[in-house]
Design a protein around this motif. Structure first.
Motif, mmCIF file in Angstrom:
data_model
loop_
_atom_site.group_PDB
_atom_site.id
_atom_site.type_symbol
_atom_site.label_atom_id
_atom_site.label_comp_id
_atom_site.label_asym_id
_atom_site.label_seq_id
_atom_site.Cartn_x
_atom_site.Cartn_y
_atom_site.Cartn_z
ATOM 1 N N TYR A 21 -54.215 18.635 -0.115
ATOM 2 C CA TYR A 21 -54.796 17.404 0.416
ATOM 3 C C TYR A 21 -54.304 16.194 -0.380
ATOM 4 O O TYR A 21 -53.925 15.171 0.197
ATOM 5 C CB TYR A 21 -56.319 17.492 0.389
ATOM 6 C CG TYR A 21 -57.004 16.282 0.941
ATOM 7 C CD1 TYR A 21 -56.982 16.003 2.300
ATOM 8 C CD2 TYR A 21 -57.673 15.390 0.100
ATOM 9 C CE1 TYR A 21 -57.611 14.878 2.819
ATOM 10 C CE2 TYR A 21 -58.294 14.267 0.603
ATOM 11 C CZ TYR A 21 -58.263 14.021 1.962
ATOM 12 O OH TYR A 21 -58.878 12.913 2.466
ATOM 13 N N VAL A 22 -54.279 16.330 -1.697
ATOM 14 C CA VAL A 22 -53.830 15.234 -2.559
ATOM 15 C C VAL A 22 -52.350 14.945 -2.308
ATOM 16 O O VAL A 22 -51.936 13.784 -2.210
ATOM 17 C CB VAL A 22 -54.090 15.570 -4.044
ATOM 18 C CG1 VAL A 22 -53.460 14.534 -4.955
ATOM 19 C CG2 VAL A 22 -55.583 15.673 -4.309
ATOM 20 N N GLU A 23 -51.532 15.981 -2.167
ATOM 21 C CA GLU A 23 -50.111 15.792 -1.895
ATOM 22 C C GLU A 23 -49.901 15.112 -0.546
ATOM 23 O O GLU A 23 -49.039 14.243 -0.404
ATOM 24 C CB GLU A 23 -49.370 17.127 -1.941
ATOM 25 C CG GLU A 23 -49.237 17.670 -3.348
ATOM 26 C CD GLU A 23 -48.608 19.052 -3.386
ATOM 27 O OE1 GLU A 23 -48.327 19.620 -2.313
ATOM 28 O OE2 GLU A 23 -48.390 19.558 -4.498
ATOM 29 N N LYS A 24 -50.702 15.495 0.438
ATOM 30 C CA LYS A 24 -50.609 14.873 1.757
ATOM 31 C C LYS A 24 -50.947 13.387 1.669
ATOM 32 O O LYS A 24 -50.260 12.540 2.263
ATOM 33 C CB LYS A 24 -51.555 15.573 2.731
ATOM 34 C CG LYS A 24 -51.563 14.977 4.114
ATOM 35 C CD LYS A 24 -52.582 15.660 4.986
ATOM 36 C CE LYS A 24 -52.807 14.836 6.239
ATOM 37 N NZ LYS A 24 -54.002 15.189 6.947
ATOM 38 N N LEU A 25 -51.994 13.046 0.920
ATOM 39 C CA LEU A 25 -52.373 11.648 0.754
ATOM 40 C C LEU A 25 -51.280 10.856 0.029
ATOM 41 O O LEU A 25 -50.988 9.712 0.398
ATOM 42 C CB LEU A 25 -53.690 11.534 -0.018
ATOM 43 C CG LEU A 25 -54.954 11.952 0.726
ATOM 44 C CD1 LEU A 25 -56.152 11.869 -0.215
ATOM 45 C CD2 LEU A 25 -55.176 11.077 1.948
ATOM 46 N N ARG A 26 -50.660 11.467 -0.971
ATOM 47 C CA ARG A 26 -49.589 10.781 -1.702
ATOM 48 C C ARG A 26 -48.381 10.531 -0.808
ATOM 49 O O ARG A 26 -47.762 9.478 -0.867
ATOM 50 C CB ARG A 26 -49.183 11.596 -2.929
ATOM 51 C CG ARG A 26 -50.208 11.528 -4.029
ATOM 52 C CD ARG A 26 -49.770 12.281 -5.240
ATOM 53 N NE ARG A 26 -50.763 12.188 -6.288
ATOM 54 C CZ ARG A 26 -50.771 12.923 -7.368
ATOM 55 N NH1 ARG A 26 -49.832 13.846 -7.542
ATOM 56 N NH2 ARG A 26 -51.692 12.772 -8.277
ATOM 57 N N GLN A 27 -48.034 11.510 0.025
ATOM 58 C CA GLN A 27 -46.912 11.331 0.942
ATOM 59 C C GLN A 27 -47.214 10.220 1.951
ATOM 60 O O GLN A 27 -46.359 9.391 2.254
ATOM 61 C CB GLN A 27 -46.598 12.629 1.668
ATOM 62 C CG GLN A 27 -45.939 13.670 0.801
ATOM 63 C CD GLN A 27 -45.703 14.977 1.547
ATOM 64 O OE1 GLN A 27 -46.159 15.153 2.664
ATOM 65 N NE2 GLN A 27 -44.989 15.891 0.907
ATOM 66 N N GLU A 28 -48.417 10.217 2.459
ATOM 67 C CA GLU A 28 -48.813 9.192 3.422
ATOM 68 C C GLU A 28 -48.775 7.812 2.774
ATOM 69 O O GLU A 28 -48.280 6.846 3.362
ATOM 70 C CB GLU A 28 -50.216 9.497 3.943
ATOM 71 C CG GLU A 28 -50.682 8.577 5.041
ATOM 72 C CD GLU A 28 -52.057 8.975 5.562
ATOM 73 O OE1 GLU A 28 -52.725 8.081 6.099
ATOM 74 O OE2 GLU A 28 -52.452 10.140 5.436
ATOM 75 N N ASN A 29 -49.266 7.728 1.554
ATOM 76 C CA ASN A 29 -49.244 6.468 0.821
ATOM 77 C C ASN A 29 -47.815 6.014 0.569
ATOM 78 O O ASN A 29 -47.499 4.829 0.667
ATOM 79 C CB ASN A 29 -50.007 6.621 -0.494
ATOM 80 C CG ASN A 29 -50.229 5.308 -1.192
ATOM 81 O OD1 ASN A 29 -50.115 4.260 -0.593
ATOM 82 N ND2 ASN A 29 -50.552 5.374 -2.467
ATOM 83 N N GLY A 30 -46.939 6.948 0.260
ATOM 84 C CA GLY A 30 -45.534 6.620 0.052
ATOM 85 C C GLY A 30 -44.899 6.047 1.312
ATOM 86 O O GLY A 30 -44.108 5.104 1.246
ATOM 87 N N LYS A 31 -45.236 6.600 2.466
ATOM 88 C CA LYS A 31 -44.707 6.082 3.730
ATOM 89 C C LYS A 31 -45.172 4.647 3.957
ATOM 90 O O LYS A 31 -44.403 3.791 4.391
ATOM 91 C CB LYS A 31 -45.162 6.961 4.896
ATOM 92 C CG LYS A 31 -44.499 8.313 4.933
ATOM 93 C CD LYS A 31 -45.036 9.133 6.088
ATOM 94 C CE LYS A 31 -44.544 10.567 6.019
ATOM 95 N NZ LYS A 31 -45.136 11.389 7.080
#
Length: 119
Positions: A21-31
């Motif tokens: 979940y944290v990795e998904k949030l970080r990827q989304e934030n990066g986008k």
């Protein structure tokens, strides 16, 4: 005393999120950061193009970027006028008149003897 240590540990476990979940949030934030950076780049390009279209500055990067210039054409015009009032050497230079180059309207006769005799 041991019970309070266990309670603190269980509270910490309740506040953590799964790694995926944290990795998904970080990827989304990066986008979103990449999109914001791209939007900033496009805004700067638009600002430069508007200054070029104004035509009064020699170098469009002389006028600092301001988001207000993108929305209000009068603000851009006033900013360019203010900059030129403070720094007139930044104005665009235009050559006018005959500078001795390019196409000429008349056909000139070349007299080599006259050129040599003039020395």
């Amino acid at each position: 005393m041991e019970e309070s240590g266990q309670v603190d540990q269980s509270e910490d476990d309740a506040e953590t999120f799964p790694r995926e979940y944290v990795e998904k949030l970080r990827q989304e934030n990066g986008k979103y950061r990449q999109r914001a950076q791209r939007a900033d780049e496009l805004a700067h390009r638009l600002h430069r193009a508007l200054v070029v279209a104004d035509g009064r500055l020699h170098d469009p990067t002389d006028l600092d970027f301001d988001e207000a210039h993108l929305d209000d054409g009068d603000a851009l015009t006033e900013a360019v006028a203010d900059l030129l009032a403070r720094k007139p050497h930044l104005a665009a230079r235009r050559v006018t008149g005959d500078v001795g180059q390019g196409a000429t309207s008349g056909k000139a006769d070349v007299n080599l003897l006259g050129l040599l005799g003039g020395r």
